[in-house]
Every structure is written in C-alpha cells, then in structure tokens.
Design an enzyme around this catalytic site. Sequence first.
Site, mmCIF file in Angstrom:
data_model
loop_
_atom_site.group_PDB
_atom_site.id
_atom_site.type_symbol
_atom_site.label_atom_id
_atom_site.label_comp_id
_atom_site.label_asym_id
_atom_site.label_seq_id
_atom_site.Cartn_x
_atom_site.Cartn_y
_atom_site.Cartn_z
ATOM 1 N N SER A 160 0.832 -1.207 0.000
ATOM 2 C CA SER A 160 0.000 0.000 0.000
ATOM 3 C C SER A 160 0.862 1.251 0.000
ATOM 4 O O SER A 160 1.984 1.252 0.523
ATOM 5 C CB SER A 160 -0.877 0.004 1.257
ATOM 6 O OG SER A 160 -1.501 1.261 1.419
ATOM 7 N N TYR A 173 -2.365 -1.136 9.960
ATOM 8 C CA TYR A 173 -2.355 -1.530 8.549
ATOM 9 C C TYR A 173 -1.067 -1.035 7.867
ATOM 10 O O TYR A 173 -0.389 -1.792 7.169
ATOM 11 C CB TYR A 173 -3.587 -0.937 7.876
ATOM 12 C CG TYR A 173 -3.691 -1.119 6.381
ATOM 13 C CD1 TYR A 173 -4.087 -2.333 5.831
ATOM 14 C CD2 TYR A 173 -3.418 -0.061 5.507
ATOM 15 C CE1 TYR A 173 -4.203 -2.489 4.452
ATOM 16 C CE2 TYR A 173 -3.541 -0.205 4.134
ATOM 17 C CZ TYR A 173 -3.930 -1.426 3.617
ATOM 18 O OH TYR A 173 -4.049 -1.574 2.252
HETATM 19 N N1 LIG Z 1 -8.506 -0.804 -2.873
HETATM 20 C C1 LIG Z 1 -7.592 0.085 -2.504
HETATM 21 O O1 LIG Z 1 -7.798 1.323 -2.557
HETATM 22 C C2 LIG Z 1 -6.238 -0.388 -2.014
HETATM 23 C C3 LIG Z 1 -5.243 0.574 -1.800
HETATM 24 C C4 LIG Z 1 -3.998 0.150 -1.354
HETATM 25 C C5 LIG Z 1 -3.771 -1.201 -1.152
HETATM 26 N N2 LIG Z 1 -4.780 -2.113 -1.356
HETATM 27 C C6 LIG Z 1 -4.495 -3.529 -1.136
HETATM 28 O O2 LIG Z 1 -4.842 -4.243 -2.315
HETATM 29 C C7 LIG Z 1 -5.296 -5.553 -1.967
HETATM 30 C C8 LIG Z 1 -6.658 -5.824 -2.600
HETATM 31 O O3 LIG Z 1 -7.571 -4.844 -2.145
HETATM 32 P P1 LIG Z 1 -9.108 -4.883 -2.606
HETATM 33 O O4 LIG Z 1 -9.690 -3.573 -2.219
HETATM 34 O O5 LIG Z 1 -9.205 -5.338 -4.028
HETATM 35 O O6 LIG Z 1 -9.685 -6.036 -1.648
HETATM 36 P P2 LIG Z 1 -11.128 -6.729 -1.658
HETATM 37 O O7 LIG Z 1 -11.588 -6.709 -0.247
HETATM 38 O O8 LIG Z 1 -12.009 -6.102 -2.695
HETATM 39 O O9 LIG Z 1 -10.834 -8.223 -2.124
HETATM 40 C C9 LIG Z 1 -10.122 -9.094 -1.300
HETATM 41 C C10 LIG Z 1 -10.432 -10.535 -1.705
HETATM 42 O O10 LIG Z 1 -9.692 -11.381 -0.808
HETATM 43 C C11 LIG Z 1 -10.535 -12.422 -0.342
HETATM 44 N N3 LIG Z 1 -10.061 -12.844 0.996
HETATM 45 C C12 LIG Z 1 -10.124 -12.114 2.131
HETATM 46 N N4 LIG Z 1 -9.612 -12.824 3.165
HETATM 47 C C13 LIG Z 1 -9.226 -14.017 2.659
HETATM 48 C C14 LIG Z 1 -8.630 -15.174 3.239
HETATM 49 N N5 LIG Z 1 -8.356 -15.228 4.550
HETATM 50 N N6 LIG Z 1 -8.358 -16.238 2.451
HETATM 51 C C15 LIG Z 1 -8.644 -16.194 1.102
HETATM 52 N N7 LIG Z 1 -9.213 -15.116 0.511
HETATM 53 C C16 LIG Z 1 -9.505 -14.044 1.272
HETATM 54 C C17 LIG Z 1 -11.925 -11.787 -0.286
HETATM 55 O O11 LIG Z 1 -12.973 -12.786 -0.324
HETATM 56 C C18 LIG Z 1 -11.915 -10.910 -1.541
HETATM 57 O O12 LIG Z 1 -12.388 -11.606 -2.683
HETATM 58 C C19 LIG Z 1 -5.281 -5.618 -0.439
HETATM 59 O O13 LIG Z 1 -4.078 -6.204 -0.001
HETATM 60 C C20 LIG Z 1 -5.336 -4.155 -0.026
HETATM 61 O O14 LIG Z 1 -4.774 -3.940 1.253
HETATM 62 C C21 LIG Z 1 -6.005 -1.736 -1.783
#
Ligand SMILES: NC(=O)c1ccc[n+]([C@@H]2O[C@H](COP(=O)([O-])OP(=O)(O)OC[C@H]3O[C@@H](n4cnc5c(N)ncnc54)[C@H](O)[C@@H]3O)[C@@H](O)[C@H]2O)c1
Length: 278
Positions: A160, A173
């Site tokens: 992130s 986080y």
């Molecule tokens: N969306 C953002 O703005 C953003 C910004 C910076 C970093 N990130 C990082 O990017 C990554 C993806 O983010 P996102 O917003 O697409 O997430 P999301 O919540 O939309 O999707 C996460 C997926 O992971 C699955 N999951 C959760 N826990 C699990 C487990 N224990 N075992 C197996 N599967 C599991 C969920 O079912 C889901 O399908 C994350 O690591 C997040 O921290 C996101």
Amino acid sequence: MSIAIDLSGRTAIVTGAGAGIGREIARWLARAGSSVAVADIRADRAEETVALILDEVVEVGAKSEVFAVVADARDDAGLKRMVESAAYQLDGLDIAVNNIGMLGPRGSAPLLDLDGEAWRDVLDQNLVLTALSMRAEAKAMLEYGSGGGDGQQVIVNVTSGETTRPAPGLAGYGAAKAAINHVTDTAAVEWGPLGIRVVAIAPGTTLTETVAEALPPDYIDAVVASTPLRRRTEHDELGRLVVFLASDLARCITGGLILADAGARLARNRPGIPGGPD
Ligand SMILES: NC(=O)c1ccc[n+]([C@@H]2O[C@H](COP(=O)([O-])OP(=O)(O)OC[C@H]3O[C@@H](n4cnc5c(N)ncnc54)[C@H](O)[C@@H]3O)[C@@H](O)[C@H]2O)c1
C-alpha cells in the site's frame, strides 16, 4: 518494432482473486496467456472470476487454464493446501501474487485506541498471512518447478501507499504493509540465487467494493483532489503492472516497492481518513 508480452505456458496463482484488484490481476495474467489459479476464501466469488476469465479467454482463443482454489489463507493448513493444489494442477508455478490484505476489524482508528488484540489481528491478516503465503509459494516453485516460459519465477506482494508516509488512523495496517515491503526485500536476497524474483506493488486508492463500503465519496473526492494526477488508481492498472513484472521485460527487477498511485505519495494536502485522529 512493436513489443508484446506473451505469458503463454506460464502458471500463476493470485490470492484474493474473487474480487477487486485481485480479480483484475487474474484477468490480466490470463489475457497475457498465463494459466491462473484463482484463490479466494469465497467459492462463489472465485467461480465468478473464473467464469469472467473463461469467457474472455475463449473469445481470444488463448490456451490458458483457469480454475478456482478455495481456502481460508489465514488457516495454515488451508493456505498450504491452496498453494500446493494450485501448483499440482498447474504442473508448476511461475507467478504468485499475494493480494489478500485488509484494514483490520476496527477499520481506521487513532493509535491511542489500538489495543493488543487489534494490533495482533491486523499483523496476522496482513504481514503473517503474506509471509506464510510467500513461503508456501517459494517452496512450491522449488518443488514443482516452472510451468514453462523462461523458467524465471516471481512473487508479487500487494502492499500500500500507506507504507510510504505516516498513516494516521491506519497505524496497524500501514505498519503491517510496510513490514511486507521489508520481507519482500529479504526474500529477494534469499531467493534471488534460487531464480525467484520478489517485488512489492502499491495501489493508490482504488474504488473496489470494499473501499466504496468503507470510505465516503467525499473523502475519496478529497484524495483525488490532492493527488498529482487528479485521479484514482483503476483496478486494471495493477493487472497491467503485474503482467509487466511477470514478463521477461522485468527480468532484472527484484526487491523494492513499485507504486501505481497516480503520484499520491507526493500529495502535500492529503485529507485525514474518517475514523482517524482529529
Ligand atoms: N482498494 C484500494 O484502494 C487499495 C489501496 C492500497 C492497497 N490495497 C491492497 O490491495 C489488496 C486488494 O484490495 P481490494 O480492495 O481489491 O480487496 P477486496 O476486499 O475487494 O478483495 C479481497 C479478496 O480477498 C478475499 N479474501 C479475504 N480474506 C481471505 C482469506 N483469509 N483467504 C482467502 N481469501 C480471502 C476476499 O474474499 C476478496 O475476494 C489488499 O491487499 C489491499 O490492502 C487496496
């Protein structure tokens, strides 16, 4: 001269590929020709991603194999089974993308409100989960070998932009994700001689369902207004980045953090996150 990326014959696992950024990374790897194991805790979500990819893959006539592996990656035995069954079914593992990550059960909160349980939980869900995923993947890469291509293997960790600056309201986080950047560098050193590259990537604010539910639109608008390119990151921009990092074009890249954040790291007037300190 034109340059095209072809990942035909390569084999990949993407964790948390049932939604959001992970789904788009899996789609882009398959578009580039790689076979993909779509790993998620939710079978319905994983199958939905598989169906989306298969529709596209059939359309372009690619030979990618795509299937779901369902497990809770927080469960050590489940994680091992998830990675091993993917490598076994793919007959090798070249590309592993560790995309599971979350803010923690409390979402955003001031540092003064974070007790031991909250700290342990956010470290467990992000740092420990990713470190153990990397370990399982590296072992599978060594045991099952490369699925094809040039034999170069790569692990990509999704961290992130919160790791590049203080993270008021997101201390746990930010710290957990920053620690993943550090483990990425250590793994790059330990596994480089084994032929495994390891890289961290950081999305900027990306409007996934999780983010849209957690953060109000006016906060997202204020983030965009403070970002040099005046935009959010789109899901597919992480997919494209991973395709590049998995390809021969990136064969000299290992370690470090690559930001796809529209310049957000450089923002001078970033708004405070709702729920964070005043
Ligand atoms: N969306 C953002 O703005 C953003 C910004 C910076 C970093 N990130 C990082 O990017 C990554 C993806 O983010 P996102 O917003 O697409 O997430 P999301 O919540 O939309 O999707 C996460 C997926 O992971 C699955 N999951 C959760 N826990 C699990 C487990 N224990 N075992 C197996 N599967 C599991 C969920 O079912 C889901 O399908 C994350 O690591 C997040 O921290 C996101």
